[in-house]
Scaffold this active site. Sequence first.
Site, mmCIF file in Angstrom:
data_model
loop_
_atom_site.group_PDB
_atom_site.id
_atom_site.type_symbol
_atom_site.label_atom_id
_atom_site.label_comp_id
_atom_site.label_asym_id
_atom_site.label_seq_id
_atom_site.Cartn_x
_atom_site.Cartn_y
_atom_site.Cartn_z
ATOM 1 N N LYS A 56 47.716 -20.126 2.808
ATOM 2 C CA LYS A 56 47.786 -18.662 2.730
ATOM 3 C C LYS A 56 48.174 -18.207 1.314
ATOM 4 O O LYS A 56 47.640 -18.707 0.342
ATOM 5 C CB LYS A 56 48.749 -18.139 3.800
ATOM 6 C CG LYS A 56 48.131 -18.262 5.201
ATOM 7 C CD LYS A 56 48.936 -17.616 6.286
ATOM 8 C CE LYS A 56 49.103 -16.140 6.142
ATOM 9 N NZ LYS A 56 48.589 -15.345 7.265
ATOM 10 N N GLU A 57 49.146 -17.313 1.214
ATOM 11 C CA GLU A 57 49.486 -16.771 -0.110
ATOM 12 C C GLU A 57 50.216 -17.790 -0.987
ATOM 13 O O GLU A 57 50.447 -17.541 -2.161
ATOM 14 C CB GLU A 57 50.349 -15.510 0.023
ATOM 15 C CG GLU A 57 49.589 -14.256 0.458
ATOM 16 C CD GLU A 57 49.592 -14.059 1.966
ATOM 17 O OE1 GLU A 57 49.814 -15.050 2.718
ATOM 18 O OE2 GLU A 57 49.379 -12.911 2.406
ATOM 19 N N THR B 215 38.697 -10.283 8.318
ATOM 20 C CA THR B 215 39.318 -10.466 7.016
ATOM 21 C C THR B 215 38.642 -9.560 5.996
ATOM 22 O O THR B 215 37.419 -9.347 6.065
ATOM 23 C CB THR B 215 39.228 -11.936 6.554
ATOM 24 O OG1 THR B 215 39.375 -11.978 5.134
ATOM 25 C CG2 THR B 215 37.885 -12.568 6.910
ATOM 26 N N GLY B 216 39.447 -9.074 5.061
ATOM 27 C CA GLY B 216 38.928 -8.242 3.991
ATOM 28 C C GLY B 216 37.917 -8.972 3.120
ATOM 29 O O GLY B 216 37.234 -8.357 2.302
ATOM 30 N N ARG C 105 45.359 -0.442 3.790
ATOM 31 C CA ARG C 105 44.520 -1.063 2.758
ATOM 32 C C ARG C 105 43.349 -1.828 3.373
ATOM 33 O O ARG C 105 42.234 -1.773 2.881
ATOM 34 C CB ARG C 105 45.363 -1.985 1.865
ATOM 35 C CG ARG C 105 45.494 -3.418 2.321
ATOM 36 C CD ARG C 105 45.980 -4.317 1.204
ATOM 37 N NE ARG C 105 47.378 -4.093 0.908
ATOM 38 C CZ ARG C 105 48.397 -4.676 1.549
ATOM 39 N NH1 ARG C 105 48.158 -5.519 2.546
ATOM 40 N NH2 ARG C 105 49.631 -4.434 1.197
ATOM 41 N N ASP C 106 43.634 -2.522 4.480
ATOM 42 C CA ASP C 106 42.577 -3.310 5.107
ATOM 43 C C ASP C 106 41.377 -2.430 5.426
ATOM 44 O O ASP C 106 40.236 -2.756 5.101
ATOM 45 C CB ASP C 106 43.071 -3.964 6.405
ATOM 46 C CG ASP C 106 44.119 -5.051 6.139
ATOM 47 O OD1 ASP C 106 44.251 -5.471 4.969
ATOM 48 O OD2 ASP C 106 44.791 -5.469 7.093
ATOM 49 N N ASP D 119 50.841 -9.368 0.650
ATOM 50 C CA ASP D 119 51.907 -9.055 1.614
ATOM 51 C C ASP D 119 53.146 -9.906 1.386
ATOM 52 O O ASP D 119 54.210 -9.619 1.937
ATOM 53 C CB ASP D 119 51.397 -9.295 3.041
ATOM 54 C CG ASP D 119 50.571 -8.126 3.545
ATOM 55 O OD1 ASP D 119 50.796 -7.000 3.074
ATOM 56 O OD2 ASP D 119 49.704 -8.352 4.412
ATOM 57 N N TRP E 239 48.850 -5.678 -2.754
ATOM 58 C CA TRP E 239 47.831 -6.333 -1.929
ATOM 59 C C TRP E 239 48.401 -7.588 -1.268
ATOM 60 O O TRP E 239 48.085 -7.912 -0.123
ATOM 61 C CB TRP E 239 46.616 -6.724 -2.809
ATOM 62 C CG TRP E 239 45.691 -7.632 -2.047
ATOM 63 C CD1 TRP E 239 44.711 -7.242 -1.178
ATOM 64 C CD2 TRP E 239 45.702 -9.060 -2.040
ATOM 65 N NE1 TRP E 239 44.115 -8.357 -0.635
ATOM 66 C CE2 TRP E 239 44.699 -9.483 -1.152
ATOM 67 C CE3 TRP E 239 46.454 -10.038 -2.710
ATOM 68 C CZ2 TRP E 239 44.423 -10.835 -0.907
ATOM 69 C CZ3 TRP E 239 46.178 -11.374 -2.461
ATOM 70 C CH2 TRP E 239 45.170 -11.757 -1.571
HETATM 71 C C1 GLC Z 1 46.090 -10.370 4.917
HETATM 72 C C2 GLC Z 1 46.313 -8.904 5.169
HETATM 73 C C3 GLC Z 1 45.976 -8.088 3.940
HETATM 74 C C4 GLC Z 1 46.664 -8.636 2.727
HETATM 75 C C5 GLC Z 1 46.380 -10.110 2.545
HETATM 76 C C6 GLC Z 1 47.131 -10.731 1.408
HETATM 77 O O1 GLC Z 1 44.739 -10.639 4.796
HETATM 78 O O2 GLC Z 1 45.539 -8.431 6.253
HETATM 79 O O3 GLC Z 1 46.335 -6.756 4.132
HETATM 80 O O4 GLC Z 1 46.225 -7.913 1.609
HETATM 81 O O5 GLC Z 1 46.742 -10.787 3.729
HETATM 82 O O6 GLC Z 1 48.494 -10.763 1.616
#
Ligand code: GLC
Length: 804
Positions: free
Chosen positions: A638-639, A711-712, A362-363, A495, A493
């Site tokens: 982060k997430e 980073t994306g 995906r990246d 992780d 998307w």
């Molecule tokens: C990181 C990963 C990416 C993912 C994102 C969110 O940036 O490289 O693939 O989508 O984290 O979890």
Amino acid sequence: MNFGYFDDEKREYVITRPDTPAPWANYLGSPEYGALISNNAGGYSFARSGANGRILRYIFNQFDQPGRYIYLRDNESKDYWSASWQPVGKDLESYKSECHHGTAYTKMLADYSGIHSEVCYYVPLNQTYEVWHLKVTNASACERNLTITGYAEFTNNNNYEQDQVNLQYSQFITSTVFETNRIRHIIHGNLDWVKEGEEVDNKLAISRFFALTGAPVDSYCGDKESFLGRYHGYHNPVGVENGKLSGEMCYNENGCGALAAQMLLKPGETKEIAFLVGMKEHEEAEAICNRYADVAAQCETELKELTGYWHEKLEHFQVHTPSREFDTMINTWNAYNCFMTFIWSRAASFFYCGLRNGYGYRDTVQDIQGVIHLAPEMALEKIRFMLSAQVDNGGGLPLVKFTHNAGHEDTPDDASYVQETGHPAYRADDALWLFPTVYKYIAESGNLAFIDEVIPFANKDEATVYEHLKRALAFSVNHLGPHGLPAGLYADWNDCLRLGKNGESSFVALQFYYAMTILKQFAAYKEDQAYMDYLEEEQKKLGTLINNLCWNEDRFIRGFTEAGEVIGKRTDPEANMWLNPQSWAVISGLATKQQAELSMENVRKRLNTEYGAILMDPPYHLHAFDGALAVIYNPGTKENAGIFSQSQGWLILAEALLGHGDQAFTYFMENAPSAQNDRAEIRKLEPYCYGQFTEGKDSPHFGRSHVHWLTGTASTVMVGCVEGILGMRPDFGGLRIAPSIPADWDQFTIEKDFRGKHLHIVVENPEHVQSGCKALYVNEEKMEDNYIPVEKMTDQTKVRLVMA
Ligand code: GLC
């Protein structure tokens, strides 16, 4: 507080205070010969792999040392300093410096005690070694006698982990020798008789070199301890203190390259030398050194070539708006960031050590989107490659190895793949990213023939691009969960969301919906009526399903757990509001106007902060379900409710698509590195590149950003700005221009190359609206609406759009 400024003309970021809150880095070269360098010359080099081809040592997480150090010593006063502020770190009252990070080069300027020095670090275009080109000028009134010492710390092994931790092995395989103008560092020298293909325990002798050109070597040292001296450090090496290097060579323990030259300078006089580093055997190193007989001329030519190469790429799309922060990102820094992520993937930085020996599916498919408007031919090559990493069942390989061999790869269904890559299963979203990427490429380039190009699958067989896309869609169709929405599988998307075969992801559902819209256009082009009917029917059903299952009063939910519980509903104690489903409901075209307005308003209220919108709220702590892995992170990180930078790009795009130019631009500014130049003490990260995330409001370090460069975010923000705010929306037949800008912009202009033609675009906004087109003229001819059919374009096309 700021530590520097943007020089837009030269496309440089100039650091005027070297004591930046973090190492501010730049990329030199390419992964063939990769080099990272910070504003204090910290960083490392490698050939082909950051983890397995490491040449120069860098200690991660250790305040940016060691690096490519050049020491200057005044032989009268015996005082010494370095060409970069660190490692000697002179008092900033008397030591003045500037670091110019440019496109694939970094220059350090220093003034100290009447001596001006300029060192330019770069990797010559298409070459696999690096140059540290140094100019020293005597700005004082008397003759000066200097010793200049260059220092390169070699790793003891190409594998960086062996070098760092397996000392009982790696310290006993190295040695150095001095040859005319250089130190040769040899690994496994005792295997010098072994030929390639006949390795002993997979090992061969390898040489690296550190050379001096432009002046004779006066003294040298090939042993780290002898150069530094025990109980000394990089800031005060004995070899530099003494003004003469010991001549000691390494046999076991730690090798290095240290070379010193004498420099006598009359007042006003300038002399130039260059240090060279590479992983090369004797003859090749010799041949490289010979190119630098005339250091000044050679280095000047190489640097011109390098900047010419990069600036030409950036010239394909240039914008002039009332916002300098916006222009500097779109014209140079975000664009350059896009190229770096495109080329380097997540290979190597000060946070990625190079261990990931491949492309995240995906990246990389996302990264491609950031360069399509600048270099469609580069995008094409990578798209082909990524399609060839699609499994014949339509799914993407979670990790595409750098050694990818299309047609012959194992898949996550094979134990061998899992063992080799550590990726145990498919992700739900990987191949779905192909839809916008392939579409954007074809629309930009007009290369419709690509739809029929035959490309192999990763494991076996081959098919047209059209068929590849159909299979990508089929992958989702074949991996639906109990409600009929796409299963979340090993991740979407995010992780940190492991929803498995029975959990379902609304984000993927929205991508899936969007994929159908795109595929319908391909099917129409192919006149594949039966498939169009199928898509029409399926999309309708899916739309209804998403609306029935995922709309929750004023927001879209995030999905369902394996146990069938809703994730992200209003009443959840934690994570009851998520960012991505809201923006993607708009991007995908699924949200009704009312849903879009409500949910985006909710984003503004619930998630937005002065540094961008957080990924969800409140963070997980006590109520995470199994599979909500974000709980492993500190709140606001982060997430787990961090401001995930990549998602800001989708937010910008979504607001722009809704015609909310003011809000789209506000989101851009909140998270744009350039807009935080004066808040560097808070953001900490480089003000010229994106990072993976910014700490959210639940963190005591709210606003601090992390994981620079790779980073994306680079590509999603680029798309959000170019396609969203600036409204450049090409399709198969031409270009639609639908800007969504701040109402207070009077006008903006764009210089854009498009399908071999050049467009001079002027957008006027006399009525100060945020979006909408009153009239569009192409070479003075009025168009029907805001669309330019490609037939109307001439070599130099004049475009004028009046908003209203
Ligand atoms: C990181 C990963 C990416 C993912 C994102 C969110 O940036 O490289 O693939 O989508 O984290 O979890």
